[in-house]
Design a protein around this motif. Structure first.
Motif, PDB file in Angstrom:
ATOM      1  N   LEU A  10       0.826  -1.199   0.000  1.00  0.00           N
ATOM      2  CA  LEU A  10       0.000   0.000   0.000  1.00  0.00           C
ATOM      3  C   LEU A  10       0.863   1.253   0.000  1.00  0.00           C
ATOM      4  CD1 LEU A  10      -2.731  -0.928   2.643  1.00  0.00           C
ATOM      5  CD2 LEU A  10      -3.009  -0.815   0.166  1.00  0.00           C
ATOM      6  N   GLN A 219      -3.821   8.441   1.224  1.00  0.00           N
ATOM      7  CA  GLN A 219      -5.132   7.804   1.350  1.00  0.00           C
ATOM      8  C   GLN A 219      -6.052   8.188   0.197  1.00  0.00           C
ATOM      9  OE1 GLN A 219      -5.720   9.256   5.393  1.00  0.00           O
ATOM     10  NE2 GLN A 219      -5.557   7.162   6.187  1.00  0.00           N
ATOM     11  N   LEU A 248      -2.666   2.176   7.657  1.00  0.00           N
ATOM     12  CA  LEU A 248      -3.197   1.788   6.346  1.00  0.00           C
ATOM     13  C   LEU A 248      -3.497   0.300   6.290  1.00  0.00           C
ATOM     14  CD1 LEU A 248      -0.731   3.816   4.064  1.00  0.00           C
ATOM     15  CD2 LEU A 248      -3.099   4.415   4.611  1.00  0.00           C
TER      16      LEU A 248
END
Length: 327
Positions: A10, A219, A248
């Motif tokens: 991520l 994000q 996250l």
């Protein structure tokens, strides 16, 4: 040792020449257990002919960590990957994005955006001998190329060669007329184009890179993209980017405050000094730890003035500055 390719990251910290050395990665790993970290770019020729321990050694605490390679000779890249396999990296990445003169002179980095068929040959050979995933980091185009035409064709060629994960710097690289620093700042960012690539290639794992400076921005991009690669913001304000990054993944961060992180670095710094290292080799990565917080300027000043000749007492003195009531 690595146990295989990590899940798609991520958040990753971009590989940067003269910056992301082992000391930098160990510091960043203190702040985040999950972010994917990269080495500085190492050329395939250096691995084939050079000092392997100096080029490839790292600390086990750095996992997950990826090795970035530079090169354009398919046979040499294949050989380099075969050699690096013994070092247990979690990923091996091919650089098709760096615009520096020394990279261009070796015919690798961003200049390879003009030779996608050669890049496809390179990655196919790398994949054939690698025990871990081969990935690519690229630009949206170079010079007078039209990114809307070039980028989807480039991604399609990488996919056909067996690549499944890419990081895309959302700027063109101008190979003539702009310095590497200017190439990070002047060409306009085109996030919408990179976002469209995810829609066009839903089976590819795609990360966006370039100009992303806050965790909120990370994000926002993750609403569209599989991952985000953060560059200099992770260096200039590491706590803001990495200190809460593990959220996250739905996990609590390792530390509650940057002070806690600074204290946790003391054993690592002491061990480095006991091995004969210099304080500056570690603390040069830490000036931004208190970015935007009371005592940040004094922290930076004490570290910069004392780290070239001092020891752990310099870190303690710098940390004391962050505890002084500014009023």
């Amino acid at each position: 040792m690595a146990t295989g390719s990590p899940p798609a990251s991520l958040l990753s910290v971009a590989p940067m020449m003269d910056w992301t050395d082992s000391n930098c990665r160990r510091f960043h790993r203190m702040l985040s257990r999950r972010a994917l970290l990269y080495t500085e770019m190492v050329t395939s020729a250096a691995i084939v002919h050079g000092d392997l321990s100096r080029l490839l050694d790292y600390d086990a605490c750095e996992h997950p960590v990826a090795l970035q390679l530079g090169g354009s000779d398919p046979a040499q890249l294949r050989q380099a990957v075969g050699i690096a396999a013994d070092w247990g990296y979690d990923e091996i990445n091919l650089n098709v994005g760096c615009p520096s003169d020394r990279v261009q002179s070796g015919c690798f980095g961003a200049v390879l955006m003009t030779r996608p068929e050669l890049v496809a040959d390179c990655v196919a050979g790398m994949i054939a001998v690698s025990p871990v995933e081969i990935t690519v980091k690229c630009r949206i185009g170079v010079d007078d190329q039209i990114p809307e035409d070039v980028l989807p064709d480039f991604i399609a060629r990488m996919r056909a060669a067996g690549v499944r994960r890419m990081a895309i710097h959302a700027r063109k690289a101008w190979l003539q007329g702009l310095s590497p620093r200017e190439n990070r700042e002047i060409p306009p960012l085109d996030y919408p184009l990179v976002h469209r690539m995810k829609a066009e290639f839903p089976d590819m794992d795609l990360s966006v890179n370039g100009g992303i400076a806050t965790l909120d921005q990370v994000q926002d991009h993750l609403r569209v993209m599989d991952g985000v690669m953060v560059g200099r913001a992770a260096y200039h304000q590491p706590w803001d980017i990495l200190g809460a990054a593990d959220g996250l993944w739905g996990e609590a961060p390792p530390f509650e405050t940057p002070t806690d992180a600074a204290l946790a670095m003391r054993p690592l710094i002491l061990a480095h000094l006991e091995r004969g290292g210099r304080l500056h080799q570690v603390t040069r990565h830490m000036p931004g730890l208190f970015h935007g917080r009371p005592g940040a300027r004094q922290w930076r000043r004490v570290l910069s003035e004392g780290a070239s000749t001092g020891g752990i007492e310099v870190c303690d003195a710098a940390l004391a500055q962050t505890r002084i009531d500014p009023d």
